[in-house]
Design a protein around this motif. Structure first.
Motif, mmCIF file in Angstrom:
data_model
loop_
_atom_site.group_PDB
_atom_site.id
_atom_site.type_symbol
_atom_site.label_atom_id
_atom_site.label_comp_id
_atom_site.label_asym_id
_atom_site.label_seq_id
_atom_site.Cartn_x
_atom_site.Cartn_y
_atom_site.Cartn_z
ATOM 1 N N LYS A 99 0.829 -1.210 0.000
ATOM 2 C CA LYS A 99 0.000 0.000 0.000
ATOM 3 C C LYS A 99 0.864 1.260 0.000
ATOM 4 N N ALA A 105 -12.310 -7.441 -0.899
ATOM 5 C CA ALA A 105 -12.218 -6.047 -0.447
ATOM 6 C C ALA A 105 -13.492 -5.606 0.272
ATOM 7 N N LYS A 106 -14.655 -6.065 -0.204
ATOM 8 C CA LYS A 106 -15.927 -5.696 0.429
ATOM 9 C C LYS A 106 -16.051 -6.243 1.848
ATOM 10 N N LYS A 157 -13.699 -6.310 4.003
ATOM 11 C CA LYS A 157 -12.728 -5.660 4.892
ATOM 12 C C LYS A 157 -13.240 -4.300 5.345
ATOM 13 N N LYS A 158 -12.884 -3.923 6.563
ATOM 14 C CA LYS A 158 -13.159 -2.566 7.020
ATOM 15 C C LYS A 158 -12.187 -1.601 6.360
ATOM 16 N N SER A 159 -12.516 -0.332 6.319
ATOM 17 C CA SER A 159 -11.665 0.667 5.677
ATOM 18 C C SER A 159 -10.269 0.670 6.309
ATOM 19 N N GLY A 160 -9.258 0.519 5.465
ATOM 20 C CA GLY A 160 -7.879 0.544 5.953
ATOM 21 C C GLY A 160 -7.396 -0.767 6.547
ATOM 22 N N GLU A 161 -8.278 -1.773 6.656
ATOM 23 C CA GLU A 161 -7.897 -3.042 7.268
ATOM 24 C C GLU A 161 -7.000 -3.841 6.325
ATOM 25 N N TYR A 212 -4.309 -5.258 -4.604
ATOM 26 C CA TYR A 212 -4.403 -3.803 -4.546
ATOM 27 C C TYR A 212 -4.294 -3.159 -5.919
ATOM 28 N N ARG A 217 -7.587 -0.983 -7.238
ATOM 29 C CA ARG A 217 -7.340 0.462 -7.179
ATOM 30 C C ARG A 217 -7.089 1.103 -8.538
ATOM 31 N N THR A 268 -12.493 2.716 -5.412
ATOM 32 C CA THR A 268 -12.169 1.767 -4.345
ATOM 33 C C THR A 268 -13.447 1.194 -3.757
ATOM 34 N N SER A 273 -15.761 -0.042 -0.969
ATOM 35 C CA SER A 273 -15.855 0.277 0.461
ATOM 36 C C SER A 273 -16.639 -0.799 1.206
#
Length: 476
Positions: A151, A318-319, A321-325, A438, A442, A474, A476
């Motif tokens: 990241k 990705a869905k 996961k929590k934001s930033g996790e 990623y 992204r 991205t 969310s």
């Protein structure tokens, strides 16, 4: 008089038998030419690899001399073999017959105590030490660290850009991952100095071992000496930290190897072995992973249906996961289709074209004798493009790997096999899956140049694979 004649005959019999044996042996050595001493056919092979027609070069030799032939590569008499039987012969032979010795250039640049050079108990001991860090149970602890590095890399080198060159950036990424995971070396001046010497070192990995100031081999040897000096400094610092209980044996590869003790509290792996094997893992993790990721990006740009399937799989993760996790080991286990894409990429564009072994005794293979001390050069990729094994071999088809048990044994071995399977296999897999996750979630991209590539000795796009990129929304 008769006794003198008998005595003379008795003395001559061993000599005659030896001459007969040598004559028979020489007749059964594979056909071919050893060429000019030291140089032999090395330049021809290297030119063919650079022009991306090494397979044709091999096929021409096969048409001329047959499936087994002798030549001279990188300073040593060599026998070329290929195919499923050859792969099985290499990976199932015991170490009293074949030694896993690399070319002279690789041996001198990476050091003679790396696991590729060792046999018997030494190989088992050093491999076991490396696997204490590289086994899946240990690598689970480092998925988050790899996630953070990927990241950070994308934020620094991809975000806000309209065009990038993929291969140089993937090499930057894998180098940073190596420095972090293997040496605990954070960003800064020392890491930058490391990179310059490291890149110079790997340039001469496959080269004619002529140690003169103007040769690539000489430059790589000098760079190797600088790398070893830096690694020794890092190792000595970590040794002090461990003695003071200021470091954990799980924080990087070097502290892990330093922390492995025997029954008498002695160090299981020597300092020289730590340095040489750190260099080996560093080269494997840097070159192989960066090439694989680069060619996946290249293929996804020209295979929209494959890209859509990869993107669907990665967006579902990705869905969740929590934001930033960060990604977890369990998330990687869900990336089954993405890994099949990686395997198909490895089949079409194998980073490792072939490998070498050294005969420990006279060996009979396919009706010929391979003399003791000769090299065996086997080409793994020939089976991967064999139409009888992989129908329509030029077609990119990840479904080939839905059931890997259907692939005949020893026909697809990008990471080796048996006791010689690459110890860094799982690390390469983590690097690849995290990076692709990623990248596809992204960014979108398209190619800006042709698809030509060469081997040096790994496959590399001739222009570094420039692509036009734009952000994808991205999930969310």
């Amino acid at each position: 008089m008769m006794s003198v004649i008998l005595a003379t005959l008795l003395l001559l019999i061993p000599v005659l038998l030896l001459l007969i044996r040598r004559r028979r042996t020489s007749k059964r050595v594979p056909p071919g030419s050893l060429g000019i001493p030291i140089i032999g056919q090395s330049l021809g092979l290297l030119r063919a690899m650079c022009a991306n027609n090494a397979e044709k070069w091999i096929e021409q030799r096969i048409r001329k001399y047959g499936p087994v032939s002798k030549l001279n590569l990188f300073g040593k008499p060599t026998v070329l073999i290929h195919g499923q039987a050859a792969n099985k012969f290499i990976f199932s032979n015991n170490e009293g017959t074949l030694s896993n010795q690399q070319t002279q250039s690789v041996k001198m640049i990476l050091g003679d105590r790396n696991v590729l050079e060792l046999s018997g108990e030494d190989h088992k001991r050093v491999r076991s030490a490396l696997m204490s860090f590289l086994k899946p149970e240990s690598l689970k602890l480092y998925v988050g660290k790899i996630d953070e590095e990927v990241k950070r890399h994308l934020e620094m080198h991809w975000n806000g850009k309209q065009q990038v060159k993929v291969l140089p950036l993937m090499k930057t990424l894998t180098f940073n991952l190596i420095c972090s995971l293997l040496f605990g070396l954070e960003r800064g001046k020392q890491r930058d100095q490391f990179l310059g010497s490291f890149q110079r070192m790997i340039e001469g990995m496959w080269s004619i071992p002529i140690n003169l100031p103007f040769t690539r081999y000489n430059r790589s040897l000098r760079a190797s000496a600088r790398i070893q000096k830096m690694l020794k400094q890092i190792m000595n610092k970590k040794k002090v930290e461990l003695e003071r209980n200021e470091a954990s044996t799980h924080q990087d590869l070097i502290t892990c190897l330093l922390g492995i003790k025997g029954d008498g509290d002695e160090q299981v792996i020597t300092e020289k072995e730590i340095i040489h094997n750190s260099m080996l893992v560093m080269v494997a993790g840097y070159d192989t992973s960066s090439v694989v990721i680069t060619f996946i990006i290249r293929l996804l740009a020209i295979e929209p249906a494959i890209l859509a399937a990869v993107l669907q799989e990665q967006e579902e993760i990705a869905k969740s996961k929590k934001s930033g996790e960060s990604l977890t080991w369990e998330d990687l286990g869900k990336m089954k289709y993405t890994w099949r894409v990686a395997l198909e990429t490895l089949r079409l564009f194998p980073p490792i074209f072939g490998g070498f072994r050294k005969t420990m005794t006279d060996i009979e293979y396919d009706g010929y004798i391979i003399p003791k001390g000769w090299q065996i050069f086997w080409v793994t990729s020939m089976t991967q493009m064999d139409n009888s094994i992989f129908p329509e071999p030029s077609k990119f088809d990840p479904s080939r790997f839905e059931d890997q048990s259907s692939i005949p044994p020893y026909c697809f071995i990008p990471f080796g096999a048996g006791s010689r399977i690459c110890p860094g296999y799982e690390l390469a897999k983590i690097e690849t899956l995290v990076s692709i996750h990623y990248l596809v979630t992204r960014f979108s991209w398209k190619l800006c140049a042709d698809n030509n590539f060469k081997r040096d000795p790994m496959p590399v796009p001739t222009q570094g694979l420039p692509i036009e990129i734009w952000p994808r929304k991205t999930v969310s």
